[in-house]
Design a protein around this motif. Structure first.
Motif, PDB file in Angstrom:
ATOM      1  N   THR A 284       4.103  -2.588  16.941  1.00  0.00           N
ATOM      2  CA  THR A 284       3.017  -1.794  16.378  1.00  0.00           C
ATOM      3  C   THR A 284       1.845  -1.809  17.349  1.00  0.00           C
ATOM      4  O   THR A 284       1.724  -2.709  18.176  1.00  0.00           O
ATOM      5  CB  THR A 284       2.550  -2.355  15.019  1.00  0.00           C
ATOM      6  OG1 THR A 284       2.127  -3.714  15.196  1.00  0.00           O
ATOM      7  CG2 THR A 284       3.660  -2.313  13.999  1.00  0.00           C
ATOM      8  N   SER A 285       1.016  -0.802  17.252  1.00  0.00           N
ATOM      9  CA  SER A 285      -0.159  -0.736  18.107  1.00  0.00           C
ATOM     10  C   SER A 285      -1.399  -0.546  17.247  1.00  0.00           C
ATOM     11  O   SER A 285      -1.320  -0.404  16.029  1.00  0.00           O
ATOM     12  CB  SER A 285      -0.026   0.434  19.094  1.00  0.00           C
ATOM     13  OG  SER A 285      -0.076   1.663  18.408  1.00  0.00           O
ATOM     14  N   GLU A 286      -2.551  -0.488  17.887  1.00  0.00           N
ATOM     15  CA  GLU A 286      -3.800  -0.354  17.154  1.00  0.00           C
ATOM     16  C   GLU A 286      -3.923   1.023  16.508  1.00  0.00           C
ATOM     17  O   GLU A 286      -4.575   1.202  15.492  1.00  0.00           O
ATOM     18  CB  GLU A 286      -4.962  -0.595  18.111  1.00  0.00           C
ATOM     19  CG  GLU A 286      -6.334  -0.548  17.451  1.00  0.00           C
ATOM     20  CD  GLU A 286      -7.442  -0.798  18.451  1.00  0.00           C
ATOM     21  OE1 GLU A 286      -8.616  -0.645  18.061  1.00  0.00           O
ATOM     22  OE2 GLU A 286      -7.131  -1.136  19.617  1.00  0.00           O
ATOM     23  N   TYR A 287      -3.250   2.026  17.097  1.00  0.00           N
ATOM     24  CA  TYR A 287      -3.434   3.396  16.656  1.00  0.00           C
ATOM     25  C   TYR A 287      -2.275   3.940  15.823  1.00  0.00           C
ATOM     26  O   TYR A 287      -2.442   4.832  15.008  1.00  0.00           O
ATOM     27  CB  TYR A 287      -3.644   4.303  17.869  1.00  0.00           C
ATOM     28  CG  TYR A 287      -4.782   3.842  18.746  1.00  0.00           C
ATOM     29  CD1 TYR A 287      -6.098   4.082  18.376  1.00  0.00           C
ATOM     30  CD2 TYR A 287      -4.524   3.146  19.916  1.00  0.00           C
ATOM     31  CE1 TYR A 287      -7.152   3.646  19.169  1.00  0.00           C
ATOM     32  CE2 TYR A 287      -5.574   2.713  20.721  1.00  0.00           C
ATOM     33  CZ  TYR A 287      -6.881   2.958  20.342  1.00  0.00           C
ATOM     34  OH  TYR A 287      -7.904   2.523  21.129  1.00  0.00           O
ATOM     35  N   ALA A 288      -1.072   3.425  16.068  1.00  0.00           N
ATOM     36  CA  ALA A 288       0.082   3.991  15.353  1.00  0.00           C
ATOM     37  C   ALA A 288       1.200   2.972  15.287  1.00  0.00           C
ATOM     38  O   ALA A 288       1.247   2.027  16.073  1.00  0.00           O
ATOM     39  CB  ALA A 288       0.591   5.248  16.061  1.00  0.00           C
ATOM     40  N   VAL A 289       2.082   3.183  14.329  1.00  0.00           N
ATOM     41  CA  VAL A 289       3.267   2.344  14.218  1.00  0.00           C
ATOM     42  C   VAL A 289       4.333   2.908  15.151  1.00  0.00           C
ATOM     43  O   VAL A 289       4.792   4.025  14.977  1.00  0.00           O
ATOM     44  CB  VAL A 289       3.793   2.315  12.771  1.00  0.00           C
ATOM     45  CG1 VAL A 289       5.064   1.481  12.698  1.00  0.00           C
ATOM     46  CG2 VAL A 289       2.741   1.736  11.844  1.00  0.00           C
TER      47      VAL A 289
ATOM     48  N   PRO B 160       8.639   2.761  12.841  1.00  0.00           N
ATOM     49  CA  PRO B 160       8.304   2.791  11.417  1.00  0.00           C
ATOM     50  C   PRO B 160       9.292   2.049  10.533  1.00  0.00           C
ATOM     51  O   PRO B 160       9.073   1.911   9.335  1.00  0.00           O
ATOM     52  CB  PRO B 160       8.295   4.288  11.093  1.00  0.00           C
ATOM     53  CG  PRO B 160       9.264   4.876  12.066  1.00  0.00           C
ATOM     54  CD  PRO B 160       9.126   4.061  13.322  1.00  0.00           C
TER      55      PRO B 160
ATOM     56  N   SER C 229      -1.233  -4.814   7.484  1.00  0.00           N
ATOM     57  CA  SER C 229      -1.746  -3.568   6.896  1.00  0.00           C
ATOM     58  C   SER C 229      -0.867  -2.368   7.234  1.00  0.00           C
ATOM     59  O   SER C 229      -0.738  -1.442   6.421  1.00  0.00           O
ATOM     60  CB  SER C 229      -3.177  -3.317   7.380  1.00  0.00           C
ATOM     61  OG  SER C 229      -3.213  -3.214   8.809  1.00  0.00           O
ATOM     62  N   SER C 230      -0.236  -2.365   8.420  1.00  0.00           N
ATOM     63  CA  SER C 230       0.615  -1.242   8.810  1.00  0.00           C
ATOM     64  C   SER C 230       1.784  -1.063   7.854  1.00  0.00           C
ATOM     65  O   SER C 230       2.214   0.064   7.565  1.00  0.00           O
ATOM     66  CB  SER C 230       1.137  -1.441  10.235  1.00  0.00           C
ATOM     67  OG  SER C 230       1.911  -2.634  10.323  1.00  0.00           O
ATOM     68  N   GLN C 231       2.302  -2.156   7.326  1.00  0.00           N
ATOM     69  CA  GLN C 231       3.426  -2.081   6.390  1.00  0.00           C
ATOM     70  C   GLN C 231       2.965  -1.716   4.986  1.00  0.00           C
ATOM     71  O   GLN C 231       3.672  -1.024   4.253  1.00  0.00           O
ATOM     72  CB  GLN C 231       4.175  -3.421   6.371  1.00  0.00           C
ATOM     73  CG  GLN C 231       4.773  -3.812   7.707  1.00  0.00           C
ATOM     74  CD  GLN C 231       5.689  -2.741   8.260  1.00  0.00           C
ATOM     75  OE1 GLN C 231       6.658  -2.345   7.629  1.00  0.00           O
ATOM     76  NE2 GLN C 231       5.377  -2.265   9.463  1.00  0.00           N
TER      77      GLN C 231
ATOM     78  N   GLU D 119       0.578   0.305   4.303  1.00  0.00           N
ATOM     79  CA  GLU D 119       0.310   1.738   4.306  1.00  0.00           C
ATOM     80  C   GLU D 119       1.594   2.557   4.155  1.00  0.00           C
ATOM     81  O   GLU D 119       1.576   3.648   3.581  1.00  0.00           O
ATOM     82  CB  GLU D 119      -0.407   2.121   5.608  1.00  0.00           C
ATOM     83  CG  GLU D 119      -1.812   1.542   5.716  1.00  0.00           C
ATOM     84  CD  GLU D 119      -2.412   1.758   7.092  1.00  0.00           C
ATOM     85  OE1 GLU D 119      -1.717   2.356   7.946  1.00  0.00           O
ATOM     86  OE2 GLU D 119      -3.565   1.319   7.320  1.00  0.00           O
TER      87      GLU D 119
END
Length: 341
Positions: A48-53, A56, A128-130, A132
């Motif tokens: 994962t990165s700061e801007y996008a997964v 996915p 948080s990425s997960q 979302e």
């Protein structure tokens, strides 16, 4: 009612045995729980990165890895160990039905795999990425893919175990895990695998592929397999013509084949186990009579009798197990006949 209570007691005792067997092994805990958790955390940090997964499917892929680890690889190690130690021979000739034995083994494995999956899911929700992604998950197809993948893993594991030797079956089940991990988008992203066209066709022969693809597609709610990766490469290798029913049907066909074959092999194995114990007892009794008849002196006869006393308890126990199993089977058949009438 008595038969039902007896079966419940047998299942609970089997659960205790399986629980002790799993958690007394450092290998099971390390490979089945700790290593999978480390893989998940590593993926969430580096994929994962700061801007996008970037990937996915991270959590969905990790849950699939957990299924393959616990419902196929570790299950294979457990059952082959029991076969090597002759524990299955003893269970097959104990006053417990074969159905209860294998129901206990499989149901315990399903429950354990599900609990570890919950632990991994909770670990993924720390990111948080997960969290979302959750709002867009197609839970119906995801749960279907998860359940069917678990069933496929166990039926394939059983088919391999009761066909091959212990070493070969463990090797095949372990290799199956690593092949799925690295070539089905769990370790290496699909956009890289898709560039090798001949490999995509070969991967259709791997039965796990179909339900893993369903889990991955449902995780991002793309049941028509039209999703684009971050770099714009379409998942042509798992398109199935945009019809999710195709992998479901093909996967179920694999499960039915593995299940039927496993049942046949298990029946043959348990019947042979019962026959071997019974024949060994009869052969031992004949040898004992022969040695006693051919004793040349009183001292030799006394030595033979003393040696036979040491073995007699074990032989009697085997014989008693056989007789109890026969009586229990006859009672169960009579009870089933009454219920049918």
């Amino acid at each position: 009612m008595k038969l039902r209570n007896r079966n419940i007691t047998a299942i609970l005792r089997m659960y205790v045995l399986l629980f002790k067997n799993y958690f007394s092994s450092a290998m099971n805990i390390t490979v089945g729980i700790i290593l999978t958790s480390i893989i998940l955390v590593t993926w969430l940090f580096f994929k994962t990165s700061e801007y996008a997964v970037i990937d996915p499917y991270i959590l969905a892929s990790c849950l699939a890895i957990n299924v393959l680890r616990n419902s196929q690889h570790i299950l294979s190690v457990t059952i082959t160990g029991w076969k090597t130690k002759k524990l299955f021979h003893n269970l097959s000739n104990a006053p417990i039905s074969r159905g209860v034995i294998f129901f206990s083994i499989l149901s315990f494995n399903y429950v354990l795999t599900f609990l570890i999956s919950l632990q991994l899911f909770g670990l993924g929700m720390l990111f948080s990425s997960q969290r979302e992604i959750l709002s867009g998950v197609n839970w119906g197809y995801f749960i279907l893919g998860y359940v069917m993948l678990t069933i496929m893993a166990t039926t394939l594991c059983m088919a391999i175990i009761f066909t091959c030797s212990a070493e070969l079956s463990n090797t095949i089940n372990c290799a199956s895990y690593f092949i799925c991990m690295y070539l089905l988008g769990l370790g290496i992203p699909w956009n890289q695998i898709a560039q090798i066209h001949f490999l995509n066709f070969i991967l259709y022969l791997i039965p796990h592929r179909y339900f893993i693809n369903i889990m991955q597609a449902a995780w991002i709610n793309d049941t028509k397999f039209t999703n684009f990766q971050g770099d714009g490469i379409i998942f042509k290798s798992i398109s199935y013509n945009g019809n999710i029913i195709i992998p479901i049907v093909v996967g179920i066909i694999f499960i039915v084949i593995f299940a039927i074959y496993s049942i046949i092999k298990i029946r043959i194995f348990t019947q042979l186990s019962h026959t071997v114990v019974s024949n060994n007892y009869q052969l031992t009794m004949r040898n004992n009579i022969y040695m006693i008849k051919n004793a040349q002196s009183y001292g030799e006869l006394k030595k033979i009798v003393d040696n036979l006393k040491l073995l007699n308890n074990e032989n009697d126990n085997n014989y008693q197990l056989i007789e109890k199993h026969k009586k229990f089977r006859n009672k169960r058949e009579k009870h089933e006949r009454k219920l049918r009438k």
